[in-house]
Enzyme design. Structure first.
Site, PDB file in Angstrom:
ATOM      1  N   GLU A  21      96.502  81.097 120.958  1.00  0.00           N
ATOM      2  CA  GLU A  21      95.839  82.330 121.393  1.00  0.00           C
ATOM      3  C   GLU A  21      95.989  83.483 120.399  1.00  0.00           C
ATOM      4  OE1 GLU A  21      97.230  83.089 125.376  1.00  0.00           O
ATOM      5  OE2 GLU A  21      96.526  81.152 126.116  1.00  0.00           O
TER       6      GLU A  21
ATOM      7  N   ASN B  42      95.198  76.400 119.622  1.00  0.00           N
ATOM      8  CA  ASN B  42      94.954  76.263 121.050  1.00  0.00           C
ATOM      9  C   ASN B  42      94.546  77.618 121.614  1.00  0.00           C
ATOM     10  OD1 ASN B  42      95.104  74.564 123.490  1.00  0.00           O
ATOM     11  ND2 ASN B  42      96.748  75.937 124.120  1.00  0.00           N
TER      12      ASN B  42
ATOM     13  N   HIS C  56      90.052  76.490 130.912  1.00  0.00           N
ATOM     14  CA  HIS C  56      90.222  77.209 132.180  1.00  0.00           C
ATOM     15  C   HIS C  56      88.875  77.826 132.559  1.00  0.00           C
ATOM     16  CE1 HIS C  56      94.558  76.777 132.124  1.00  0.00           C
ATOM     17  NE2 HIS C  56      94.599  77.271 130.899  1.00  0.00           N
TER      18      HIS C  56
ATOM     19  N   GLU D 193      94.197  72.202 128.735  1.00  0.00           N
ATOM     20  CA  GLU D 193      94.723  72.885 129.938  1.00  0.00           C
ATOM     21  C   GLU D 193      93.651  72.999 131.019  1.00  0.00           C
ATOM     22  OE1 GLU D 193      96.654  76.621 129.075  1.00  0.00           O
ATOM     23  OE2 GLU D 193      97.359  75.951 127.113  1.00  0.00           O
TER      24      GLU D 193
ATOM     25  N   ASP E  97      91.504  73.356 134.109  1.00  0.00           N
ATOM     26  CA  ASP E  97      91.392  73.548 135.553  1.00  0.00           C
ATOM     27  C   ASP E  97      90.159  74.405 135.797  1.00  0.00           C
ATOM     28  OD1 ASP E  97      92.317  76.164 134.952  1.00  0.00           O
ATOM     29  OD2 ASP E  97      94.320  75.765 135.718  1.00  0.00           O
TER      30      ASP E  97
END
Length: 361
Positions: free
Chosen positions: A170, A211, A247, A276, A278
């Site tokens: 990030e 990432n 996400h 990651e 979801d």
């Protein structure tokens, strides 16, 4: 993600329970795929893809069903929190890898690979580091030495046990400019290349990744990573992969150019991974929302399966029981493949069916 509910790392005693509590046999509990001949991990293996989950180590130690399904359904695991800096080095020079080591041992006992998360981030840093930088007792030269020591120690400790590492996490804002963090302020942009070089020197076999979130499609942020990857790889910096967190929120449109984004990194010779995933919704859930969620999971996986260099697909937890979403996004949740009672949701069925029916190109 920019914020998340943080469950503290398991104590050494809890870590021991994780190892001793290795998964019972696959038939010990019901749940998703109990009535099917194949699990997600078996189906993904046929596609030459690793299917993974982030792991809440406290749940792994205390919840038998969680532990069983983690081992049964997934062939890759990521530590949700226990490999982050504030967990592994809570005091300067004093390392505590007990909980992380226990997760690695659990994975080894169950034939799973491990993704490392994360070496360098602007969040979840130990207080001694952030306070030292803030009060000036740690200057730029010392900060660089501290960062190099941390990366080297972490990589050497897990050498040969982790197949992919989120090295730099990030570092860009939404407009594609570098995030204003203590790393950028004190060290300048060269800290990014340094982190990859130091990580590679300590474990030359691990694949090293960027990432980030909101980089699923082609946009200013993902293009900033693409341009940086081009430059760094041209300079010989060992950047091997691009991690897309995934996400998503069904309240927004699905990014239609996900596959094109993966393909441009593949053209550089880089791997990619969904790291990651979801997909949250405004509660309460209903049939229409769950159907949309299932389709979004399927479309992300489909894009990955269409690009050979997309090597892993990891969900950020598989059950709503332990999801970070409700604590972070008010009024939202139901983001995972299974509900709080471990019942398969349409999203689980969509992922399973996509793996079963597809053949990788």
């Amino acid at each position: 993600m920019t914020s998340r509910s943080f469950r503290r790392a398991a104590s050494a005693a809890t870590a021991v329970l994780i190892v001793l509590g290795a998964a019972p046999s696959a038939s010990a509990f019901g749940g998703p795929s109990a009535g099917h001949d194949t699990t997600l991990r078996k189906l993904a293996a046929r596609q030459d893809l690793r299917i993974g989950t982030a792991v809440d180590t406290a749940a792994l130690a205390s919840d038998d069903r969680y532990r069983t399904l983690t081992a049964r359904q997934f062939d890759s695991v990521t530590a949700e929190n226990v490999m982050k800096w504030e967990s592994v080095e809570p005091e300067r020079g004093v390392y505590d890898w007990a909980a992380a080591d226990a997760l690695v041992k659990f994975a080894q006992r169950n034939g799973q690979a491990v993704r490392g998360h994360t070496l360098l981030w602007h969040n979840q840093l130990p207080a001694w580091l952030t306070q030292g930088v803030a009060d000036g007792s740690i200057d730029a030269a010392e900060l660089r030495q501290i960062l190099r020591a941390h990366i080297t120690a972490q990589m050497k400790h897990f050498k040969g046990k982790i197949y992919q590492w989120d090295v730099v996490n990030e570092v860009f804002d939404e407009d594609g400019t570098l995030r204003k963090s203590l790393w950028l302020e004190k060290l300048g942009p060269s800290y990014i290349a340094d982190a990859f070089r130091w990580a590679h020197a300590a474990d030359p076999e691990a694949k090293l990744f960027f990432n980030d979130y909101n980089v699923e499609g082609v946009n200013a942020k993902s293009t900033a990573y693409y341009d940086l990857a081009v430059r760094l790889r041209r300079e010989g910096v060992p950047v091997h992969g691009f991690g897309i967190q995934g996400h998503l929120d069904i309240g927004y449109g699905f990014p239609a150019d996900v596959q094109a984004n993966l393909e441009r990194f593949a053209a550089l010779g880089m791997q990619s991974a969904f790291t990651e995933v979801d997909i949250r919704m405004t509660l309460p859930a209903d049939a229409a929302k769950l159907a949309r969620q299932a389709d979004d999971y399927r479309r992300l996986l489909d894009a990955c399966l269409n690009v050979r260099r997309c090597t892993s697909f990891t969900v950020w937890g598989f059950t709503d029981k332990y999801s970070w979403v409700p604590d972070t996004f008010e009024g939202q949740g139901a983001a995972n493949l299974m509900d709080e009672e471990y019942a398969a949701k349409p999203a689980f069925e969509a992922v399973r069916d996509e793996l079963a029916e597809r053949r990788r190109r």
